[in-house]
Design a protein around this motif. Structure first.
Motif, PDB file in Angstrom:
ATOM      1  N   ARG A  87       0.825  -1.207   0.000  1.00 29.09           N
ATOM      2  CA  ARG A  87       0.000   0.000   0.000  1.00 29.09           C
ATOM      3  C   ARG A  87       0.864   1.264   0.000  1.00 29.09           C
ATOM      4  NH1 ARG A  87      -5.069   0.591   0.142  1.00 29.09           N
ATOM      5  NH2 ARG A  87      -5.402  -1.593   0.742  1.00 29.09           N
ATOM      6  N   THR A 103      -6.849   9.664  -2.124  1.00 26.35           N
ATOM      7  CA  THR A 103      -7.211   8.596  -3.060  1.00 26.35           C
ATOM      8  C   THR A 103      -8.465   8.940  -3.858  1.00 26.35           C
ATOM      9  OG1 THR A 103      -8.392   7.462  -1.275  1.00 26.35           O
ATOM     10  CG2 THR A 103      -6.112   6.789  -1.691  1.00 26.35           C
ATOM     11  N   LEU A 107      -8.593   8.685  -7.910  1.00 24.56           N
ATOM     12  CA  LEU A 107      -9.580   7.929  -8.691  1.00 24.56           C
ATOM     13  C   LEU A 107     -10.318   8.847  -9.667  1.00 24.56           C
ATOM     14  CD1 LEU A 107     -10.962   5.683  -5.820  1.00 24.56           C
ATOM     15  CD2 LEU A 107      -9.543   4.934  -7.744  1.00 24.56           C
ATOM     16  N   ASP A 117      -9.133   2.006 -14.250  1.00 25.87           N
ATOM     17  CA  ASP A 117      -8.961   0.631 -13.761  1.00 25.87           C
ATOM     18  C   ASP A 117      -7.596   0.442 -13.112  1.00 25.87           C
ATOM     19  OD1 ASP A 117     -11.467   0.074 -14.688  1.00 25.87           O
ATOM     20  OD2 ASP A 117     -10.797  -0.907 -16.533  1.00 25.87           O
ATOM     21  N   ALA A 120      -7.434   2.385  -9.800  1.00 23.24           N
ATOM     22  CA  ALA A 120      -8.334   1.724  -8.848  1.00 23.24           C
ATOM     23  C   ALA A 120      -7.674   0.475  -8.274  1.00 23.24           C
ATOM     24  CB  ALA A 120      -9.649   1.368  -9.530  1.00 23.24           C
ATOM     25  N   ALA A 121      -6.942  -0.248  -9.122  1.00 21.29           N
ATOM     26  CA  ALA A 121      -6.240  -1.440  -8.635  1.00 21.29           C
ATOM     27  C   ALA A 121      -5.167  -1.055  -7.618  1.00 21.29           C
ATOM     28  CB  ALA A 121      -5.616  -2.193  -9.805  1.00 21.29           C
ATOM     29  N   VAL A 123      -5.210   1.492  -5.649  1.00 17.34           N
ATOM     30  CA  VAL A 123      -5.874   1.962  -4.435  1.00 17.34           C
ATOM     31  C   VAL A 123      -6.560   0.827  -3.690  1.00 17.34           C
ATOM     32  CG1 VAL A 123      -7.728   3.443  -3.554  1.00 17.34           C
ATOM     33  CG2 VAL A 123      -6.162   4.312  -5.312  1.00 17.34           C
ATOM     34  N   GLU A 124      -7.253  -0.027  -4.429  1.00 18.13           N
ATOM     35  CA  GLU A 124      -8.107  -1.030  -3.794  1.00 18.13           C
ATOM     36  C   GLU A 124      -7.450  -2.400  -3.667  1.00 18.13           C
ATOM     37  OE1 GLU A 124     -11.451  -0.926  -6.375  1.00 18.13           O
ATOM     38  OE2 GLU A 124     -11.914   1.197  -5.948  1.00 18.13           O
ATOM     39  N   ARG A 125      -6.532  -2.732  -4.573  1.00 19.37           N
ATOM     40  CA  ARG A 125      -5.858  -4.041  -4.541  1.00 19.37           C
ATOM     41  C   ARG A 125      -4.360  -3.814  -4.763  1.00 19.37           C
ATOM     42  NH1 ARG A 125     -10.065  -4.014  -7.694  1.00 19.37           N
ATOM     43  NH2 ARG A 125      -8.833  -3.940  -9.602  1.00 19.37           N
TER      44      ARG A 125
END
Length: 331
Positions: A87, A103, A107, A117, A120-121, A123-125
């Motif tokens: 992270r 964030t 986004l 996409d 987002a990856a 940030v989220e994964r």
């Protein structure tokens, strides 16, 4: 509108393979103003370069402007990135898109740039996304850049040693000014000709200069909170830069419609203010004011002939104006 750097009590030089790789990836994405002689790249790698191009464009992701150990090779730098929590590294990678830690902005702006996409990856994964980025770095190095690095590393090291010598002999401000004509001594610090108006006090954080064979025409100032300020500069000094105030004066001089008409009157042959006023039916006092403004801006030459003063447009200065402006914007 210069960038001012003061508090020059901790200045050093570093050679960074990851920083130079970042400059190479930037040059691939913006070949028009770089013209760099880079190795050929496979179609598959080129696709990956386009996917991660946002990390090396106008604002570079933190890994490319990190101050590393003086003897760290690329493998050691990559290992340090691998050791970071995913992270944390993901946050560093979205630095070019949004303010630190925002964030939601990352986004939002990513959508506007067609990177929704991918960001987002991050940030989220962050785990898989960061792994993909590290694999991209390794491939870029092994399959494309490692051979070039062997050739340029001695050049960069020699430039860093020369800066260290200048630093000891001349002091920090003069040593920095010797790097590039766009850097000048200003009081107790230096002024860098850029389209910005910022002041960096590096008395506590320090300043590290990093030479590059690929950064030209840019002179990159990386301000990452909590880290030393980083200045990436061309290994060979670039051409002289017109000071921002002089460029603005020339643009302002030509932005006046009446002054532009007077400039046209002296574009092909020298004329006096009275001659221009009579031929173009303009108030002579106003013509004289316009001619003096053009001469003060460096766009016209005045020659005295007895009691007359003739003015002639400096065509070379006008012709260079577009290049001067572009050079400042790219600097």
């Amino acid at each position: 509108m210069p960038v001012a750097v003061v508090g020059l009590n901790s200045v050093s030089a570093a050679v960074s393979p990851l920083s130079e790789l970042g400059s190479a990836l930037h040059a691939v994405g913006d070949p028009g103003h770089h013209g760099a002689d880079l190795p050929p790249m496979s179609a598959a790698l080129r696709r990956r370069v386009r996917r991660w191009a946002f990390t090396t464009r106008a604002i570079r992701a933190t890994p490319f402007v990190t101050v590393w150990g003086s003897d760290d090779g690329f493998a050691a730098q990559l290992d340090q990135l691998r050791a970071l929590p995913p992270r944390r590294l993901a946050t560093q990678l979205i630095r070019p898109i949004s303010p630190p830690g925002d964030t939601a902005a990352a986004l939002r702006y990513a959508q506007a740039r067609g990177l929704g996409d991918q960001v987002a990856a991050l940030v989220e994964r962050p785990g898989p996304a960061v792994t993909e980025f590290l694999e991209f770095l390794a491939e870029s190095w092994d399959a494309w850049f490692a051979t070039r690095w062997l050739a340029v590393r001695p050049v960069l090291a020699a430039r860093a040693r020369r800066f260290a010598h200048d630093l000891a002999a001349l002091g920090p401000a003069a040593a920095l000014a010797a790097l590039d004509p766009s850097i000048t001594v200003a009081g107790a610090g230096v002024s860098i000709a850029k389209v910005a108006n910022r002041r960096h006090d590096v008395s506590r954080r320090g300043l590290v200069v990093v030479p590059s064979t690929l950064i030209r025409p840019h002179l990159y100032v990386a301000d990452v909170p909590g880290r030393p300020l980083v200045l990436i500069h061309p290994v060979d000094a670039g051409p002289p830069v017109l000071p921002t105030r002089d460029l603005l004066r020339r643009l302002a001089a030509l932005a006046n419609p009446g002054r532009l008409e007077v400039a046209r009157a002296i574009a092909t042959e020298p004329r006096t203010a009275g001659e221009v006023a009579d031929l173009w039916h303009v108030d002579p006092t106003l013509v004289n004011r316009h001619l003096r403004a053009l001469a003060a801006a460096g766009l016209a030459r005045a020659t005295r002939r007895g009691r007359f003063v003739q003015y002639e447009l400096d065509a070379s200065a006008v012709d260079a104006l577009g290049g001067d402006l572009l050079g400042l914007l790219l600097r």
